[in-house]
Design a protein around this motif. Structure first.
Motif, short mmCIF file in Angstrom:
data_model
loop_
_atom_site.label_atom_id
_atom_site.label_comp_id
_atom_site.label_asym_id
_atom_site.label_seq_id
_atom_site.Cartn_x
_atom_site.Cartn_y
_atom_site.Cartn_z
N SER A 1 0.84 -1.19 0.00
CA SER A 1 0.00 0.00 0.00
C SER A 1 0.88 1.25 0.00
O SER A 1 2.04 1.22 0.41
CB SER A 1 -0.91 0.02 1.23
N ASP B 1 -3.80 -8.38 -10.85
CA ASP B 1 -5.05 -7.69 -10.55
C ASP B 1 -5.03 -6.40 -11.35
O ASP B 1 -4.29 -5.46 -11.03
CB ASP B 1 -5.13 -7.39 -9.04
N THR C 1 -5.73 -3.00 -9.29
CA THR C 1 -4.75 -2.48 -8.32
C THR C 1 -3.31 -2.52 -8.85
O THR C 1 -2.42 -1.98 -8.21
CB THR C 1 -4.81 -3.29 -7.03
N GLU D 1 -1.45 -5.03 -8.83
CA GLU D 1 -0.70 -5.94 -7.97
C GLU D 1 -0.57 -7.29 -8.68
O GLU D 1 -1.53 -7.81 -9.24
CB GLU D 1 -1.41 -6.13 -6.63
N LYS E 1 3.42 -4.76 -6.03
CA LYS E 1 2.45 -3.75 -6.46
C LYS E 1 3.19 -2.61 -7.14
O LYS E 1 4.23 -2.15 -6.63
CB LYS E 1 1.67 -3.24 -5.25
#
Length: 256
Positions: free
Chosen positions: A118, A174, A177, A179, A205
């Motif tokens: 994140s 994904d 995102t 990721e 990510k």
């Protein structure tokens, strides 16, 4: 973030194609270009098995290597004793680094920032590096780009084979995102000709240049340069890795 429990055993063998000496010398050239000439304390953040740490130590830096994997650090410590290098290794989460004092240069290589799940985690790392950096100290790190995640890693499967291990690397992207979840299966050849099997899972990510640059500024850094793929050229649309060089202009130890 991953502990690399299984991957650690095969990491050096499977990354033998990486020219660590060339990478270390590239970082050294950035330090000479943008840094102070008197500062020699270097933090190798997310140092893994210590290959970059060793190169930087041999280039004359006083190196502190930090990693969150006991398995990786165990290998790094064995290697440093074999080579007689004076490197200090610490087992710490890079989101919670705790140094004994400030450092002149921090290097974070091999897409370690991408392992943060994140932007808040990225912020914690940037804030920690700023806090333990000398004012004027350098922060050099690389990241895999959005292009690499979307077009190269994506949903692809890769295989690697050496004399001792066969690895199947499966990715799942994904698309929302950016990721990439990664599953690795290892088949290690035993002395009797049979194979033992182990596996590891982790993820990476990708973050946009704009978000990373905004975070750097908010955390006390001035962006000095960003280059594509270990060159001195600006990143292009198809650049797979960007190397950032930033200078610490304020930190928590001076009222930040």
């Amino acid at each position: 973030m991953s502990g690399y429990s299984a991957f650690a055993r095969y990491y050096d063998e499977l990354t033998a194609n990486i020219d660590y000496v060339k990478r270390g010398e590239y970082f050294h050239s950035l330090i000479k270009k943008f840094g102070k000439t008197d500062g020699k304390i270097l933090l190798d953040l997310a140092c893994g098995t210590g290959s970059i740490s060793e190169v930087m130590a041999e280039l004359g830096y006083d190196v502190i290597g930090v990693d969150n994997s006991d398995e990786m650090l165990g290998i790094a410590i064995e290697k440093k004793f074999d080579k007689g290098l004076n490197i200090q290794y610490l087992c710490q989460d890079m989101r919670k680094i705790d140094m004994f004092g400030t450092v002149d240069v921090t290097v974070c290589a091999l897409d370690s920032i991408n392992h943060l799940s994140s932007l808040n985690d990225v912020r914690k790392v940037f804030e920690g590096v700023a806090f333990f950096s000398e004012i004027g100290g350098l922060f050099i790190f690389d990241v895999n780009t959005l292009y690499k995640h979307r077009r190269i890693l994506a949903d692809n499967t890769f295989t690697y084979e050496t004399n001792n291990v066969y690895c199947i690397w499966e990715n799942t992207l994904d698309a929302v995102t950016d990721e990439v979840r990664m599953h690795l299966e290892f088949f290690e050849r035993e002395e009797n000709g049979m194979y033992s099997r182990s596996s590891d899972d982790f993820s990476e990510k990708a973050y946009s240049e704009e978000k990373l640059e905004k975070l750097l500024e908010e955390c006390g850094f001035e962006l000095l340069a960003k280059y594509g793929d270990d060159t001195y050229e600006d990143p292009a649309d198809t650049t797979q890795r960007i190397v950032y060089t930033a200078r610490c202009v304020r930190n928590g130890q001076s009222g930040f």
